[in-house]
Scaffold this motif. Structure first.
Motif, PDB file in Angstrom:
ATOM      1  N   THR A   1      50.643  -9.071   9.767  1.00 50.80           N
ATOM      2  CA  THR A   1      51.447 -10.144  10.356  1.00 50.80           C
ATOM      3  C   THR A   1      51.163 -10.355  11.831  1.00 50.80           C
ATOM      4  O   THR A   1      51.374 -11.450  12.352  1.00 50.80           O
ATOM      5  CB  THR A   1      52.946  -9.860  10.166  1.00 50.80           C
ATOM      6  OG1 THR A   1      53.288  -8.626  10.828  1.00 50.80           O
ATOM      7  CG2 THR A   1      53.281  -9.754   8.686  1.00 50.80           C
TER       8      THR A   1
ATOM      9  N   GLU B   1      54.500  -5.498   1.115  1.00 54.68           N
ATOM     10  CA  GLU B   1      54.887  -6.535   0.150  1.00 54.68           C
ATOM     11  C   GLU B   1      55.316  -5.931  -1.184  1.00 54.68           C
ATOM     12  O   GLU B   1      55.765  -6.652  -2.073  1.00 54.68           O
ATOM     13  CB  GLU B   1      53.732  -7.517  -0.055  1.00 54.68           C
ATOM     14  CG  GLU B   1      53.210  -8.159   1.222  1.00 54.68           C
ATOM     15  CD  GLU B   1      54.200  -9.117   1.893  1.00 54.68           C
ATOM     16  OE1 GLU B   1      55.300  -9.323   1.341  1.00 54.68           O
ATOM     17  OE2 GLU B   1      53.872  -9.650   2.971  1.00 54.68           O
TER      18      GLU B   1
ATOM     19  N   THR C   1      57.167 -11.279   2.540  1.00 48.97           N
ATOM     20  CA  THR C   1      56.725 -12.670   2.571  1.00 48.97           C
ATOM     21  C   THR C   1      57.263 -13.398   1.344  1.00 48.97           C
ATOM     22  O   THR C   1      57.240 -12.871   0.232  1.00 48.97           O
ATOM     23  CB  THR C   1      55.196 -12.739   2.602  1.00 48.97           C
ATOM     24  OG1 THR C   1      54.725 -11.972   3.719  1.00 48.97           O
ATOM     25  CG2 THR C   1      54.705 -14.168   2.732  1.00 48.97           C
TER      26      THR C   1
ATOM     27  N   ASP D   1      56.852 -19.404   3.283  1.00 44.69           N
ATOM     28  CA  ASP D   1      56.344 -18.795   4.510  1.00 44.69           C
ATOM     29  C   ASP D   1      54.903 -19.248   4.749  1.00 44.69           C
ATOM     30  O   ASP D   1      54.143 -19.465   3.793  1.00 44.69           O
ATOM     31  CB  ASP D   1      56.382 -17.274   4.423  1.00 44.69           C
ATOM     32  CG  ASP D   1      57.799 -16.719   4.419  1.00 44.69           C
ATOM     33  OD1 ASP D   1      58.730 -17.505   4.683  1.00 44.69           O
ATOM     34  OD2 ASP D   1      57.959 -15.513   4.158  1.00 44.69           O
ATOM     35  N   THR D   2      54.527 -19.380   6.007  1.00 42.64           N
ATOM     36  CA  THR D   2      53.176 -19.828   6.344  1.00 42.64           C
ATOM     37  C   THR D   2      52.119 -18.941   5.712  1.00 42.64           C
ATOM     38  O   THR D   2      51.113 -19.425   5.165  1.00 42.64           O
ATOM     39  CB  THR D   2      52.997 -19.855   7.870  1.00 42.64           C
ATOM     40  OG1 THR D   2      53.963 -20.740   8.447  1.00 42.64           O
ATOM     41  CG2 THR D   2      51.599 -20.323   8.240  1.00 42.64           C
TER      42      THR D   2
ATOM     43  N   TRP E   1      52.233 -17.207   2.993  1.00 45.82           N
ATOM     44  CA  TRP E   1      52.170 -17.357   1.531  1.00 45.82           C
ATOM     45  C   TRP E   1      51.152 -18.419   1.137  1.00 45.82           C
ATOM     46  O   TRP E   1      50.403 -18.254   0.177  1.00 45.82           O
ATOM     47  CB  TRP E   1      53.553 -17.717   1.008  1.00 45.82           C
ATOM     48  CG  TRP E   1      53.676 -17.774  -0.491  1.00 45.82           C
ATOM     49  CD1 TRP E   1      53.205 -18.763  -1.320  1.00 45.82           C
ATOM     50  CD2 TRP E   1      54.303 -16.807  -1.344  1.00 45.82           C
ATOM     51  NE1 TRP E   1      53.515 -18.479  -2.628  1.00 45.82           N
ATOM     52  CE2 TRP E   1      54.189 -17.288  -2.676  1.00 45.82           C
ATOM     53  CE3 TRP E   1      54.972 -15.609  -1.111  1.00 45.82           C
ATOM     54  CZ2 TRP E   1      54.707 -16.596  -3.762  1.00 45.82           C
ATOM     55  CZ3 TRP E   1      55.488 -14.929  -2.195  1.00 45.82           C
ATOM     56  CH2 TRP E   1      55.351 -15.400  -3.499  1.00 45.82           C
TER      57      TRP E   1
END
Length: 280
Positions: free
Chosen positions: A127, A215, A250, A254-255, A257
């Motif tokens: 991230t 994740e 995520t 979300d950007t 994704w």
């Protein structure tokens, strides 16, 4: 330091050991994690679940909940965090460095990259990254190679090899040597030249950090040892700051994704698997 006479009896040794209670060293875990003196900006101390400074030539490990963010910081510019990831409840699904590289058409890890298992699922996402000096191709150091370079590579030596430390970390999580795949390396970079030569690019300097988001529930193993392509003749590896804190995984929308078609499919594979297990 206690004298031999002071620790000659069991009572003396006990009293000496108890006198060390509360002693804080430069490199050690902090318990409870929430007592870490300087939480990351924007992170509440009570959200910290792992706080540790890992010395060079050492290893650490932890099971992290889904959504936990793990921030690694190279304090001096000489750390090299070799990282392995396993699904916490099924360790046969684990980091696959080859798929992590080929699925995303990119051999160079950085912000937005996804770390994949061989099932096409996302184990962790990158991230944040202020280093940009990483390696998903070389793996970690070995006993044979370290013995050739430094005269020894056993875990208790002055030059422990990464794979030997991974063996110890794996054993503490019910895993064996056969369960140790190629790792990824953070904070010491490698670039591939036009002729295919792996060129060591070293560190981006002190204070750089990388944040990984779990994740899935993960078992994380970290060995902080020199990169196998580091050309310096001495065994040089600086301390690594390890902080993990509660966050969220995520999610659709979300950007990250939807950043790439490959990434979206990997997230969908992960979501389908987790939903079938009842993990929303």
């Amino acid at each position: 330091m206690a004298t031999a006479s002071e620790t000659a009896s069991a009572y003396g040794a006990r009293d000496h050991a108890r006198a060390q209670d509360g002693t804080q060293c430069d490199t050690m875990p902090v318990l409870p994690a929430s007592s870490w003196p300087t939480p990351p900006e924007g992170i509440a101390a009570e959200d910290l679940v792992w706080s540790e400074t890992l010395a060079g030539g050492n290893y650490t490990h932890k099971i992290l909940a889904r959504g936990t963010e793990l921030r690694l910081t190279d304090l001096t510019g000489d750390a090299c965090a070799h990282v392995l990831l396993y699904c916490a409840d099924r360790p046969w699904e684990r980091l696959n460095a080859a798929d992590t590289v080929k699925v995303f058409w990119n051999a160079y890890l950085g912000e937005g990259h996804l770390l994949l298992s061989d099932q096409g699922r996302v184990l962790a996402s990158v991230t944040e990254d202020t280093s940009g000096r990483h390696d998903a191709l070389s793996g970690t150091s070995t006993l044979v190679r370290n013995t050739e370079r430094y005269g020894d590579g056993t875990p208790q030596s002055a030059a422990p090899a990464g794979r030997e430390l991974f063996k110890l970390a794996a054993l503490k999580n019910g895993l064996g040597p056969r369960d140790i795949p190629p790792s990824v390396s953070l904070f010491q970079g490698v670039r591939i030249s036009e002729d295919g030569t792996a060129c060591f690019t070293g560190s981006a300097g002190a204070g750089t950090s990388v944040t990984l988001r779990a994740e899935q529930p993960l078992t994380v193993l970290i060995a902080n040892v020199p990169h196998p392509l580091d050309p310096r003749p001495a065994y040089i590896c600086g301390p690594l700051e390890v902080l993990a804190y509660q966050a969220r995984p995520t999610a659709p929308g979300d950007t990250l994704w939807d950043a790439t078609p490959e990434g979206r499919r990997a997230f969908l594979n992960t979501a389908e698997h987790l939903n079938a297990k009842g993990i929303a």
